[in-house]
Scaffold this motif. Sequence first.
Motif, PDB file in Angstrom:
ATOM      1  N   TYR A 341       0.833  -1.207   0.000  1.00  0.00           N
ATOM      2  CA  TYR A 341       0.000   0.000   0.000  1.00  0.00           C
ATOM      3  C   TYR A 341       0.872   1.263   0.000  1.00  0.00           C
ATOM      4  O   TYR A 341       0.609   2.214  -0.756  1.00  0.00           O
ATOM      5  CB  TYR A 341      -0.911  -0.029   1.223  1.00  0.00           C
ATOM      6  CG  TYR A 341      -1.885   1.125   1.314  1.00  0.00           C
ATOM      7  CD1 TYR A 341      -2.995   1.186   0.482  1.00  0.00           C
ATOM      8  CD2 TYR A 341      -1.701   2.134   2.257  1.00  0.00           C
ATOM      9  CE1 TYR A 341      -3.901   2.239   0.572  1.00  0.00           C
ATOM     10  CE2 TYR A 341      -2.598   3.184   2.363  1.00  0.00           C
ATOM     11  CZ  TYR A 341      -3.696   3.229   1.524  1.00  0.00           C
ATOM     12  OH  TYR A 341      -4.593   4.275   1.621  1.00  0.00           O
ATOM     13  N   ARG A 345       1.056   4.013  -3.122  1.00  0.00           N
ATOM     14  CA  ARG A 345       0.808   5.433  -2.891  1.00  0.00           C
ATOM     15  C   ARG A 345       1.990   6.279  -3.357  1.00  0.00           C
ATOM     16  O   ARG A 345       1.820   7.344  -3.953  1.00  0.00           O
ATOM     17  CB  ARG A 345       0.541   5.714  -1.416  1.00  0.00           C
ATOM     18  CG  ARG A 345      -0.780   5.197  -0.893  1.00  0.00           C
ATOM     19  CD  ARG A 345      -1.042   5.674   0.517  1.00  0.00           C
ATOM     20  NE  ARG A 345      -1.129   7.136   0.586  1.00  0.00           N
ATOM     21  CZ  ARG A 345      -1.433   7.814   1.690  1.00  0.00           C
ATOM     22  NH1 ARG A 345      -1.683   7.165   2.812  1.00  0.00           N
ATOM     23  NH2 ARG A 345      -1.492   9.135   1.674  1.00  0.00           N
ATOM     24  N   ARG A 432      -7.687   5.362  -4.060  1.00  0.00           N
ATOM     25  CA  ARG A 432      -7.990   5.412  -2.639  1.00  0.00           C
ATOM     26  C   ARG A 432      -9.263   6.212  -2.414  1.00  0.00           C
ATOM     27  O   ARG A 432      -9.696   6.981  -3.281  1.00  0.00           O
ATOM     28  CB  ARG A 432      -6.834   6.061  -1.872  1.00  0.00           C
ATOM     29  CG  ARG A 432      -5.567   5.259  -1.894  1.00  0.00           C
ATOM     30  CD  ARG A 432      -4.450   5.948  -1.094  1.00  0.00           C
ATOM     31  NE  ARG A 432      -3.951   7.122  -1.788  1.00  0.00           N
ATOM     32  CZ  ARG A 432      -3.909   8.349  -1.258  1.00  0.00           C
ATOM     33  NH1 ARG A 432      -4.387   8.560  -0.025  1.00  0.00           N
ATOM     34  NH2 ARG A 432      -3.406   9.367  -1.932  1.00  0.00           N
ATOM     35  N   ASP A 434     -11.259   9.045   0.012  1.00  0.00           N
ATOM     36  CA  ASP A 434     -10.951  10.185   0.857  1.00  0.00           C
ATOM     37  C   ASP A 434     -11.156   9.816   2.330  1.00  0.00           C
ATOM     38  O   ASP A 434     -12.258   9.432   2.734  1.00  0.00           O
ATOM     39  CB  ASP A 434     -11.848  11.368   0.471  1.00  0.00           C
ATOM     40  CG  ASP A 434     -11.552  12.594   1.306  1.00  0.00           C
ATOM     41  OD1 ASP A 434     -12.258  12.811   2.306  1.00  0.00           O
ATOM     42  OD2 ASP A 434     -10.603  13.324   0.953  1.00  0.00           O
ATOM     43  N   GLU A 435     -10.092   9.924   3.129  1.00  0.00           N
ATOM     44  CA  GLU A 435     -10.135   9.471   4.516  1.00  0.00           C
ATOM     45  C   GLU A 435     -11.125  10.268   5.357  1.00  0.00           C
ATOM     46  O   GLU A 435     -11.831   9.707   6.193  1.00  0.00           O
ATOM     47  CB  GLU A 435      -8.739   9.559   5.139  1.00  0.00           C
ATOM     48  CG  GLU A 435      -7.781   8.469   4.692  1.00  0.00           C
ATOM     49  CD  GLU A 435      -8.095   7.124   5.334  1.00  0.00           C
ATOM     50  OE1 GLU A 435      -8.989   7.057   6.194  1.00  0.00           O
ATOM     51  OE2 GLU A 435      -7.445   6.130   4.954  1.00  0.00           O
ATOM     52  N   ARG A 480     -15.427  -0.017   5.892  1.00  0.00           N
ATOM     53  CA  ARG A 480     -14.569   0.342   4.756  1.00  0.00           C
ATOM     54  C   ARG A 480     -14.169  -0.882   3.941  1.00  0.00           C
ATOM     55  O   ARG A 480     -14.019  -0.791   2.716  1.00  0.00           O
ATOM     56  CB  ARG A 480     -13.344   1.117   5.225  1.00  0.00           C
ATOM     57  CG  ARG A 480     -12.309   0.363   6.016  1.00  0.00           C
ATOM     58  CD  ARG A 480     -11.061   1.221   6.225  1.00  0.00           C
ATOM     59  NE  ARG A 480     -11.385   2.474   6.912  1.00  0.00           N
ATOM     60  CZ  ARG A 480     -10.582   3.534   6.964  1.00  0.00           C
ATOM     61  NH1 ARG A 480      -9.400   3.505   6.369  1.00  0.00           N
ATOM     62  NH2 ARG A 480     -10.925   4.621   7.608  1.00  0.00           N
ATOM     63  N   LEU A 484     -15.021  -1.028   0.028  1.00  0.00           N
ATOM     64  CA  LEU A 484     -13.966  -1.188  -0.975  1.00  0.00           C
ATOM     65  C   LEU A 484     -14.165  -2.456  -1.789  1.00  0.00           C
ATOM     66  O   LEU A 484     -13.936  -2.464  -3.012  1.00  0.00           O
ATOM     67  CB  LEU A 484     -12.601  -1.212  -0.294  1.00  0.00           C
ATOM     68  CG  LEU A 484     -12.083   0.127   0.242  1.00  0.00           C
ATOM     69  CD1 LEU A 484     -10.906  -0.098   1.178  1.00  0.00           C
ATOM     70  CD2 LEU A 484     -11.679   1.048  -0.907  1.00  0.00           C
ATOM     71  N   TYR A 511      -6.935  -3.168   0.109  1.00  0.00           N
ATOM     72  CA  TYR A 511      -6.107  -2.638   1.187  1.00  0.00           C
ATOM     73  C   TYR A 511      -7.038  -1.895   2.136  1.00  0.00           C
ATOM     74  O   TYR A 511      -7.307  -0.701   1.978  1.00  0.00           O
ATOM     75  CB  TYR A 511      -5.029  -1.713   0.620  1.00  0.00           C
ATOM     76  CG  TYR A 511      -4.113  -2.409  -0.353  1.00  0.00           C
ATOM     77  CD1 TYR A 511      -2.976  -3.091   0.086  1.00  0.00           C
ATOM     78  CD2 TYR A 511      -4.386  -2.417  -1.721  1.00  0.00           C
ATOM     79  CE1 TYR A 511      -2.139  -3.758  -0.804  1.00  0.00           C
ATOM     80  CE2 TYR A 511      -3.556  -3.072  -2.616  1.00  0.00           C
ATOM     81  CZ  TYR A 511      -2.438  -3.733  -2.145  1.00  0.00           C
ATOM     82  OH  TYR A 511      -1.625  -4.394  -3.036  1.00  0.00           O
ATOM     83  N   MET A 516      -5.515   2.203   6.031  1.00  0.00           N
ATOM     84  CA  MET A 516      -5.510   1.931   4.596  1.00  0.00           C
ATOM     85  C   MET A 516      -6.930   1.956   4.067  1.00  0.00           C
ATOM     86  O   MET A 516      -7.858   1.451   4.721  1.00  0.00           O
ATOM     87  CB  MET A 516      -4.880   0.565   4.292  1.00  0.00           C
ATOM     88  CG  MET A 516      -3.423   0.423   4.650  1.00  0.00           C
ATOM     89  SD  MET A 516      -2.679  -1.092   3.952  1.00  0.00           S
ATOM     90  CE  MET A 516      -3.619  -2.354   4.792  1.00  0.00           C
ATOM     91  N   ALA A 517      -7.099   2.507   2.880  1.00  0.00           N
ATOM     92  CA  ALA A 517      -8.410   2.514   2.231  1.00  0.00           C
ATOM     93  C   ALA A 517      -8.204   2.608   0.729  1.00  0.00           C
ATOM     94  O   ALA A 517      -8.478   3.619   0.092  1.00  0.00           O
ATOM     95  CB  ALA A 517      -9.269   3.678   2.726  1.00  0.00           C
ATOM     96  N   GLY A 518      -7.667   1.522   0.158  1.00  0.00           N
ATOM     97  CA  GLY A 518      -7.382   1.518  -1.266  1.00  0.00           C
ATOM     98  C   GLY A 518      -7.749   0.213  -1.920  1.00  0.00           C
ATOM     99  O   GLY A 518      -7.973  -0.802  -1.251  1.00  0.00           O
TER     100      GLY A 518
END
Length: 621
Positions: A341, A345, A432, A434-435, A480, A484, A511, A516-518
Amino acid sequence: MTPPPARRRRTGANGSTPTHNLPRRGAVRRAQAITTYGVGSLIAVDHESFIVSGLDEADRSWNGDEAPRIYERRLARLLEVDCFRLPPASDDTSKDGLRVRRFPLMHSCPECNELQLHRDFNPPAGRSVCGTCEVDLVPSRFVVACEAGHLDEFPYWQWVHRSTDRGSTTGGRCGGKLRLRTSGRTSSLRSIIVSCTCGQAPEVSMEGSFRRKALKDLGLTCRGARPWLGSAVPSKGCGLPLRTLQRGSSSVWQPVLKSALSIPPWSHRREDPLAGHWEKLRKYEDRDRIHAYLDAVFDEPWPLSVDEVMELLDAEREEDPVDGATPAFDHRYRALRNKEYERLRAGNDESEQSRDEQFVCETPLGDQSVLGPLGITGPMLVKKLREVRALKAFTRLVDAESTTDAKEMPLSEKALRWLPAMEVRGEGVFLRLDENRLATWEKATAVAARVERMRTAHQRVLDERADDPGRAAPSPATPRMVLLHTLAHVLINEWSLEAGYPAASLRERLYAADDMAGVLVYTATSDSAGSLGGLVAQGEPRLLDRTVRSALRRAAWCSADPLCMEAEASGTNGTNLAACHACVMLPETSCEHNNILLDRALLVGTPADPAVGFFESVLEN
């Protein structure tokens, strides 16, 4: 037409004839030897049935040129092996390759209806025909297995004589011969009739043989048979309950696959000659001792310089646990994903790398602000990637994802320092969420309630299949993760329509964790779909914006609605909510989680509560 060339007799290394001269029985692709027809699986070739043998003799039977070694240090360290080997790719004259054994041994003759062991039919050498009738024999349609991974013949004799000799485990002592015929009235189990010529037991059908307690009621438990290893049945049986299965059922064999991407600094492949030396090199921390080791092992020029070796050792230590304790397998696998991850990025620009680089990841040139309203950020074009997928073990009756180590059956009787694996070279798109927006959405009560229903159902499955429910693996279901996962599925479906990719040629890599958020969508095969830039082009911001919006519009409606959207539970054991084969499910080769933990309502909302959907505002506009 010209006659075919004469077949050249193959010789050994010293000019002698090979030790084994085994007949060839069909062919499979390399990828199938990992995902479909791996060690311990059943394979049908014409009218015959075989089980793929274990790897104990593979070092001798797999030719080095036909089954080369491949290296991926991060995955090898995770699985505690030195290297991996591609399954053998043999030509028509080769006697090497995957070894198989005949299984099941019980066969029936459609002409005389006899049901007995294959050898008792006295077939001619190299053929599977009845010695009397000269018609093709039919392998038993039924086998039995236990959750520990053992596999055995269906106990036909006990099934027929269950009313006269209940609980007996000695087959054939009545002196009669078994017969199997089909009444032809229906295609159900009731039409399959088994009888014995002893006359002591009536004809019985196979109806009821698939009940969970059908064999337990006969007093039968697992003997611990492992026909793929060719070893004798242990004197102390396994003792677990047996289940009847169709020979071609997917429950007979499930692979336990683990994979890793080749990422810097392990992606230029020049470190391959050092495989097998890393454990010793890890003991050294100063340049002089590393220099002395390389000088003693390798001739000039060395595969890597001292500085490069130290860089690789530092990267490896970064994945070690902080407290120095030996981490659990799941924790180590999570650390492997964390590093991927971070690299996805950060990117890896092609212009700064050599042609040997296996990982190229670049920022798209277009304006990324168009993705802001979608809540998507940080798209990356993965122009070049290499993934190694290794077959770690296999399971029966239970899903490989939800199993524990105790229920994983090894590929060989003796421990090996390598595993069979395949490598995929392709391309992909990484994005990814947006957090800030994701954190706000996750806290919604309705969102948490929907995911909790799936998590509870999945955890119940994990607890039931674990030897000790208190030590069962926790379900990975979080808001999440499910979001995802479902987003990856709708993107793959959309790209299969818009970009011309078959859905089965694309694969997801998630991920999802607190930090992590991808999701990475990449080509899962390098032969049929290739890596010609078609998928990478879809990652340009304006194309990606159009793709996501179109995918969301399709996900807002399913041909099975309103039942699909309003379902209280769906999928295996209720581990899905609003998800079915008409909307978000994918081919098994594309999904990391066997099409569970999916809910498109988390994407688009429900008619009663649109705010549940992360992309609800996108659909409104």
